[in-house]
Write a protein that holds these residues in place. Structure first.
Motif, PDB file in Angstrom:
ATOM      1  N   ASN A   1      63.203  19.239 -26.947  1.00 11.27           N
ATOM      2  CA  ASN A   1      64.102  18.930 -25.840  1.00 11.27           C
ATOM      3  C   ASN A   1      63.550  19.401 -24.499  1.00 11.27           C
ATOM      4  OD1 ASN A   1      65.854  17.810 -27.672  1.00 11.27           O
ATOM      5  ND2 ASN A   1      67.285  19.531 -27.696  1.00 11.27           N
ATOM      6  N   VAL A   2      62.962  20.605 -24.472  1.00 10.82           N
ATOM      7  CA  VAL A   2      62.420  21.117 -23.214  1.00 10.82           C
ATOM      8  C   VAL A   2      61.247  20.262 -22.745  1.00 10.82           C
ATOM      9  CG1 VAL A   2      61.168  23.037 -22.151  1.00 10.82           C
ATOM     10  CG2 VAL A   2      63.221  23.485 -23.497  1.00 10.82           C
ATOM     11  N   CYS A   3      60.335  19.927 -23.666  1.00  8.99           N
ATOM     12  CA  CYS A   3      59.182  19.105 -23.284  1.00  8.99           C
ATOM     13  C   CYS A   3      59.629  17.730 -22.776  1.00  8.99           C
ATOM     14  CB  CYS A   3      58.228  18.946 -24.468  1.00  8.99           C
ATOM     15  SG  CYS A   3      57.389  20.465 -24.957  1.00  8.99           S
ATOM     16  N   SER A   4      60.552  17.099 -23.502  1.00 10.18           N
ATOM     17  CA  SER A   4      61.025  15.771 -23.104  1.00 10.18           C
ATOM     18  C   SER A   4      61.784  15.825 -21.793  1.00 10.18           C
ATOM     19  CB  SER A   4      61.913  15.185 -24.209  1.00 10.18           C
ATOM     20  OG  SER A   4      61.202  15.075 -25.421  1.00 10.18           O
ATOM     21  N   ASP A   5      62.634  16.852 -21.635  1.00  9.89           N
ATOM     22  CA  ASP A   5      63.422  16.970 -20.410  1.00  9.89           C
ATOM     23  C   ASP A   5      62.527  17.280 -19.218  1.00  9.89           C
ATOM     24  OD1 ASP A   5      66.324  17.100 -19.436  1.00  9.89           O
ATOM     25  OD2 ASP A   5      65.511  18.963 -18.631  1.00  9.89           O
ATOM     26  N   PHE A   6      61.473  18.071 -19.413  1.00  3.75           N
ATOM     27  CA  PHE A   6      60.541  18.356 -18.330  1.00  3.75           C
ATOM     28  C   PHE A   6      59.871  17.070 -17.850  1.00  3.75           C
ATOM     29  CE2 PHE A   6      56.007  18.895 -17.305  1.00  3.75           C
ATOM     30  CZ  PHE A   6      56.144  19.501 -16.063  1.00  3.75           C
ATOM     31  N   TYR A   7      59.377  16.254 -18.755  1.00 12.87           N
ATOM     32  CA  TYR A   7      58.712  15.010 -18.349  1.00 12.87           C
ATOM     33  C   TYR A   7      59.683  14.074 -17.627  1.00 12.87           C
ATOM     34  CZ  TYR A   7      54.253  15.880 -20.696  1.00 12.87           C
ATOM     35  OH  TYR A   7      53.027  16.384 -21.051  1.00 12.87           O
ATOM     36  N   ARG A   8      60.935  14.034 -18.082  1.00 13.45           N
ATOM     37  CA  ARG A   8      61.921  13.217 -17.364  1.00 13.45           C
ATOM     38  C   ARG A   8      62.137  13.751 -15.956  1.00 13.45           C
ATOM     39  NH1 ARG A   8      64.528  12.909 -22.483  1.00 13.45           N
ATOM     40  NH2 ARG A   8      65.750  14.780 -22.006  1.00 13.45           N
ATOM     41  N   SER A   9      62.111  15.076 -15.801  1.00 14.55           N
ATOM     42  CA  SER A   9      62.372  15.674 -14.488  1.00 14.55           C
ATOM     43  C   SER A   9      61.272  15.359 -13.482  1.00 14.55           C
ATOM     44  CB  SER A   9      62.532  17.191 -14.628  1.00 14.55           C
ATOM     45  OG  SER A   9      61.281  17.827 -14.854  1.00 14.55           O
ATOM     46  N   ILE A  10      60.066  15.053 -13.939  1.00 16.58           N
ATOM     47  CA  ILE A  10      58.970  14.727 -13.016  1.00 16.58           C
ATOM     48  C   ILE A  10      58.693  13.225 -13.000  1.00 16.58           C
ATOM     49  CG2 ILE A  10      57.925  17.007 -13.217  1.00 16.58           C
ATOM     50  CD1 ILE A  10      55.836  15.787 -15.097  1.00 16.58           C
ATOM     51  N   GLY A  11      59.631  12.440 -13.549  1.00 16.12           N
ATOM     52  CA  GLY A  11      59.513  10.987 -13.485  1.00 16.12           C
ATOM     53  C   GLY A  11      58.582  10.378 -14.507  1.00 16.12           C
ATOM     54  N   CYS A  12      58.364  11.062 -15.626  1.00 18.94           N
ATOM     55  CA  CYS A  12      57.501  10.535 -16.686  1.00 18.94           C
ATOM     56  C   CYS A  12      58.240  10.522 -18.016  1.00 18.94           C
ATOM     57  CB  CYS A  12      56.225  11.364 -16.808  1.00 18.94           C
ATOM     58  SG  CYS A  12      55.215  11.405 -15.334  1.00 18.94           S
ATOM     59  N   PRO A  13      59.343   9.775 -18.121  1.00 21.93           N
ATOM     60  CA  PRO A  13      60.093   9.761 -19.379  1.00 21.93           C
ATOM     61  C   PRO A  13      59.242   9.217 -20.521  1.00 21.93           C
ATOM     62  CG  PRO A  13      60.810   7.975 -17.947  1.00 21.93           C
ATOM     63  CD  PRO A  13      59.895   8.840 -17.120  1.00 21.93           C
ATOM     64  N   ASP A  14      59.477   9.740 -21.713  1.00 21.19           N
ATOM     65  CA  ASP A  14      58.780   9.310 -22.930  1.00 21.19           C
ATOM     66  C   ASP A  14      57.299   9.677 -22.941  1.00 21.19           C
ATOM     67  OD1 ASP A  14      61.163   8.116 -23.871  1.00 21.19           O
ATOM     68  OD2 ASP A  14      60.742   6.310 -22.702  1.00 21.19           O
ATOM     69  N   HIS A  15      56.854  10.509 -21.993  1.00 21.52           N
ATOM     70  CA  HIS A  15      55.454  10.941 -22.024  1.00 21.52           C
ATOM     71  C   HIS A  15      55.272  11.888 -23.209  1.00 21.52           C
ATOM     72  CE1 HIS A  15      51.536  11.341 -20.051  1.00 21.52           C
ATOM     73  NE2 HIS A  15      51.545  12.585 -20.507  1.00 21.52           N
ATOM     74  N   PRO A  16      54.245  11.709 -24.022  1.00 24.44           N
ATOM     75  CA  PRO A  16      54.093  12.542 -25.220  1.00 24.44           C
ATOM     76  C   PRO A  16      53.587  13.946 -24.884  1.00 24.44           C
ATOM     77  CG  PRO A  16      52.245  11.031 -25.040  1.00 24.44           C
ATOM     78  CD  PRO A  16      53.209  10.658 -23.942  1.00 24.44           C
ATOM     79  N   TYR A  17      54.004  14.890 -25.694  1.00 26.89           N
ATOM     80  CA  TYR A  17      53.450  16.238 -25.638  1.00 26.89           C
ATOM     81  C   TYR A  17      52.677  16.472 -26.937  1.00 26.89           C
ATOM     82  CZ  TYR A  17      57.533  17.266 -28.574  1.00 26.89           C
ATOM     83  OH  TYR A  17      58.474  17.254 -29.572  1.00 26.89           O
ATOM     84  N   ARG A  18      51.811  17.481 -26.949  1.00 31.22           N
ATOM     85  CA  ARG A  18      50.978  17.736 -28.125  1.00 31.22           C
ATOM     86  C   ARG A  18      51.368  19.074 -28.756  1.00 31.22           C
ATOM     87  NH1 ARG A  18      47.383  15.912 -24.346  1.00 31.22           N
ATOM     88  NH2 ARG A  18      46.570  18.014 -23.905  1.00 31.22           N
ATOM     89  N   LEU A  19      51.910  18.991 -29.963  1.00 34.98           N
ATOM     90  CA  LEU A  19      52.249  20.196 -30.705  1.00 34.98           C
ATOM     91  C   LEU A  19      50.982  20.705 -31.378  1.00 34.98           C
ATOM     92  CD1 LEU A  19      54.703  21.962 -31.418  1.00 34.98           C
ATOM     93  CD2 LEU A  19      54.957  20.590 -33.494  1.00 34.98           C
ATOM     94  N   ILE A  20      50.522  21.874 -30.966  1.00 37.67           N
ATOM     95  CA  ILE A  20      49.246  22.407 -31.445  1.00 37.67           C
ATOM     96  C   ILE A  20      49.403  23.166 -32.756  1.00 37.67           C
ATOM     97  CG2 ILE A  20      47.252  23.853 -30.856  1.00 37.67           C
ATOM     98  CD1 ILE A  20      47.654  21.316 -29.137  1.00 37.67           C
ATOM     99  N   ALA A  21      50.418  24.009 -32.858  1.00 37.95           N
ATOM    100  CA  ALA A  21      50.606  24.813 -34.073  1.00 37.95           C
ATOM    101  C   ALA A  21      52.045  25.287 -34.155  1.00 37.95           C
ATOM    102  CB  ALA A  21      49.651  26.006 -34.079  1.00 37.95           C
ATOM    103  N   VAL A  22      52.531  25.428 -35.392  1.00 35.43           N
ATOM    104  CA  VAL A  22      53.841  26.019 -35.648  1.00 35.43           C
ATOM    105  C   VAL A  22      53.706  26.906 -36.886  1.00 35.43           C
ATOM    106  CG1 VAL A  22      56.269  25.606 -36.197  1.00 35.43           C
ATOM    107  CG2 VAL A  22      55.056  24.004 -34.722  1.00 35.43           C
ATOM    108  N   GLU A  23      54.320  28.072 -36.817  1.00 32.83           N
ATOM    109  CA  GLU A  23      54.160  29.022 -37.915  1.00 32.83           C
ATOM    110  C   GLU A  23      55.445  29.815 -38.099  1.00 32.83           C
ATOM    111  OE1 GLU A  23      51.332  32.868 -39.115  1.00 32.83           O
ATOM    112  OE2 GLU A  23      51.188  31.937 -37.132  1.00 32.83           O
ATOM    113  N   ASP A  24      55.847  29.976 -39.357  1.00 29.40           N
ATOM    114  CA  ASP A  24      56.966  30.863 -39.698  1.00 29.40           C
ATOM    115  C   ASP A  24      56.384  32.224 -40.053  1.00 29.40           C
ATOM    116  OD1 ASP A  24      59.229  29.068 -39.506  1.00 29.40           O
ATOM    117  OD2 ASP A  24      58.400  28.067 -41.257  1.00 29.40           O
ATOM    118  N   LYS A  25      57.038  33.278 -39.571  1.00 26.20           N
ATOM    119  CA  LYS A  25      56.577  34.630 -39.870  1.00 26.20           C
ATOM    120  C   LYS A  25      57.715  35.412 -40.501  1.00 26.20           C
ATOM    121  CE  LYS A  25      52.992  35.055 -36.330  1.00 26.20           C
ATOM    122  NZ  LYS A  25      52.468  35.893 -35.233  1.00 26.20           N
ATOM    123  N   ALA A  26      57.335  36.339 -41.361  1.00 22.79           N
ATOM    124  CA  ALA A  26      58.327  37.168 -42.035  1.00 22.79           C
ATOM    125  C   ALA A  26      58.902  38.189 -41.058  1.00 22.79           C
ATOM    126  CB  ALA A  26      57.689  37.885 -43.217  1.00 22.79           C
TER     127      ALA A  26
END
Length: 224
Positions: free
Chosen positions: A199-224
């Protein structure tokens, strides 16, 4: 994350420590069956095509994006920097809660943004305590002159819940109750962090006039 919290989820006197002096042994059957202490952490990195200062200006204006980006949670502004988050109904084994808690968004320091839970009037009477900590650090990556500037967001979300169990759950095997509750907290942490990132990535791109611009998810990790 080295984030100051307004209050530990469980008073130190109520925490059980293992015989080796390490983390609490939550599955020790000798422990008080009336309470659970649950934790989950999820972290990752995401790249956005923008310079660091433009993204930082957007994040500083949290009054403009926090209600949109925390959906489906309900957000109530309490002051210029504090909010109440109302969760959806969650639970298991016939026990459900709709928890709410306060959060504060701190002024950024060297492009690092922090969100911590805070205690609100009436919280002391609830059968739970929530310790929520989120951290966003912005790193502008080096690239060629032909490339658009790229900012990498290093993010982490930590959720800790202390829960007073009703009597009908206290008679069930502790391992079963802990396993189900831990799964719920993990699912909530994953869903909350993944939705917030998107939501933050999508909302940021909309705020600068670039709706639907893709972002790149580099890594996600669950930690104990």
């Amino acid at each position: 994350m080295s984030i100051a919290s307004s209050k530990p989820a469980v008073p130190p006197s109520e925490r059980a420590v293992s015989s080796e002096g390490g983390a609490p042994d939550l599955l020790d059957p000798s422990l008080d069956k009336a309470h659970l202490d649950l934790r989950a952490t999820r972290c990752g990195q995401v790249d956005l095509e923008t310079d660091r200062e433009t993204l930082a200006r957007y994040l500083r204006g949290h009054a403009q994006w926090i209600q949109r980006c925390f959906r489906p949670l309900q957000v109530e502004a309490l002051s210029a920097e504090t909010y109440r988050l109302q969760f959806f109904r969650m639970g298991g084994l016939g026990f459900e809660l709709e928890p709410s808690f306060g959060v504060r968004i701190w002024p950024d320091e060297d492009y690092r943004f922090r969100l911590t839970s805070i205690e609100l009037p009436g919280d002391e009477g609830m059968p739970y305590r929530v310790n929520c900590q989120a951290d966003f650090r912005l790193e502008e990556l080096q690239g060629s002159l032909k490339d658009l500037p790229t900012t990498r967001v290093h993010w982490a979300l930590h959720l800790e819940i202390w829960l007073a169990l009703p009597r009908f759950l206290q008679v069930l095997p502790r391992k079963l109750v802990y396993r189900v509750a831990h799964q719920v907290v993990q699912q909530v942490t994953r869903g909350m962090s993944d939705r917030l990132t998107h939501n933050v990535c999508s909302d940021f791109y909309r705020s600068i006039g670039c709706p639907d611009h893709p972002y790149r998810l580099i890594a996600v990790e669950d930690k104990a």
